[in-house]
Design an enzyme around this catalytic site. Structure first.
Site, PDB file in Angstrom:
ATOM      1  N   GLU A  13       0.922  -1.836   2.116  1.00 31.01           N
ATOM      2  CA  GLU A  13       1.171  -0.835   3.161  1.00 31.01           C
ATOM      3  C   GLU A  13       2.342  -1.225   4.068  1.00 31.01           C
ATOM      4  O   GLU A  13       2.140  -1.767   5.153  1.00 31.01           O
ATOM      5  CB  GLU A  13      -0.086  -0.607   4.014  1.00 31.01           C
ATOM      6  CG  GLU A  13       0.116   0.501   5.055  1.00 31.01           C
ATOM      7  CD  GLU A  13      -1.082   0.691   5.989  1.00 31.01           C
ATOM      8  OE1 GLU A  13      -1.090   1.687   6.725  1.00 31.01           O
ATOM      9  OE2 GLU A  13      -1.989  -0.156   5.970  1.00 31.01           O
TER      10      GLU A  13
ATOM     11  N   LYS B 190       0.387   2.334   0.010  1.00 31.60           N
ATOM     12  CA  LYS B 190       0.009   3.194   1.134  1.00 31.60           C
ATOM     13  C   LYS B 190       1.252   3.353   2.009  1.00 31.60           C
ATOM     14  O   LYS B 190       1.726   2.387   2.617  1.00 31.60           O
ATOM     15  CB  LYS B 190      -1.150   2.599   1.932  1.00 31.60           C
ATOM     16  CG  LYS B 190      -1.601   3.495   3.090  1.00 31.60           C
ATOM     17  CD  LYS B 190      -2.906   3.029   3.712  1.00 31.60           C
ATOM     18  CE  LYS B 190      -3.305   3.926   4.884  1.00 31.60           C
ATOM     19  NZ  LYS B 190      -4.614   3.589   5.464  1.00 31.60           N
TER      20      LYS B 190
END
Length: 297
Positions: free
Chosen positions: A178, A215
């Site tokens: 992420e 993500k």
């Protein structure tokens, strides 16, 4: 790798979104306040974490929080070590709700340097990953933040993310990488172009069969991450809301066909501790439906 086949299939092609239930100590008071629980309602960390655990348990046990629309949930470390109705949380998620459990493993961010915030060192990472495996966790999530289109900074963030991802893979888990791009960045679109290139370069260096998830902030250029979603080493690309309102996040997500949602605040928007179970379930059900529709369109 010896991944659970049913969970792997659900993460690869299941319809729905990932619920982010991983607020840490720093963000917990704000999450509780939005839920109607103020600092004056609890005394010390133990009572604060009990209050947020009760909130998460209420969400997980709600009528609509099942694999029909929620394919996975990201847990905070304390939640993984806790139980709901006497059953370990990760076990309950998968066995009773059909929801794949993930664990947030990052320990916060360094100060901004080169336009980015790297992850702080994760002490005793091997022990944490071993405990995650023992608890039946499928994968992990680790977050960095990109504030501007600085090539050196972005390259460093992605390199650190993939270095940690290799450790996660070696433990038999699937990492969610992420590298968030700040939605208020003046150079958001340029940063996302650099980020896409760095991620692709690092993905191409992964061994065959080593699976990761991504993500990412919903990009300015719709479809920017479509090619990454089709990469042989990528299980799924998911979107973070990053401070967008639920409506704007869902609208932006709808333009990116290969991304599904992994929202936190949008999931709990409008929920309140004083609601009856019927009111709570209805409000949460509406949030789940809204995010689900944006994820499958």
């Amino acid at each position: 790798m010896g991944y659970d086949k049913a969970q792997l299939e659900q993460m690869n092609s299941g319809k729905g979104f990932i619920a982010a239930l991983d607020q840490s100590g720093g963000s917990t008071p704000k999450a509780l306040s939005l839920y109607g629980v103020e600092p004056s309602d609890y005394n010390g960390d133990a009572e604060m974490f009990k209050a947020v655990h009760d909130m998460r348990a209420r969400i997980i046990l709600a009528d609509d929080f099942t694999s029909e629309k929620v394919i996975a949930a990201i847990l905070f470390e304390r939640t993984m070590e806790d139980s709901i109705n006497g059953k370990p949380v990760a076990q309950l998620l998968w066995e009773d709700r059909g929801v794949v459990p993930f664990l947030k493993i990052d320990k916060g961010l360094e100060e901004t340097n080169n336009g980015v915030q790297m992850m702080k060192p994760i002490m005793e990472i091997d022990d944490l990953l071993a405990r995650a495996v023992k608890h039946g966790i499928f994968g992990t999530k680790e977050r960095s933040v990109i504030h501007e289109a600085n090539e050196n900074g972005i390259a460093a963030v992605v390199a650190q993310q993939f270095e940690l991802a290799k450790q996660v893979c070696a433990a038999g888990l699937v990492p969610i990488i992420e590298p968030e791009v700040n939605i208020n960045s003046d150079t958001k679109a340029e940063a996302e172009e650099i980020l896409r290139g760095e991620i692709e370069k690092n993905l191409n260096a992964l061994p065959e069969g080593e699976m990761v998830m991504l993500k990412l902030t919903i990009p300015e250029k719709a479809g920017l991450y479509d090619e990454l979603a089709g990469h042989a080493n990528v299980l799924r690309v998911v979107a973070l809301s990053g401070g967008y309102s639920t409506a704007e996040a869902c609208e932006r997500l709808g333009k990116n066909r290969t991304m599904i949602a992994s929202f936190s605040r949008a999931l709990t928007e409008g929920l309140n501790v004083k609601m009856t179970d019927a009111e709570f379930n209805e409000a949460l059900g509406q949030n789940i439906e809204k995010i689900y529709q944006a994820s499958i369109c």
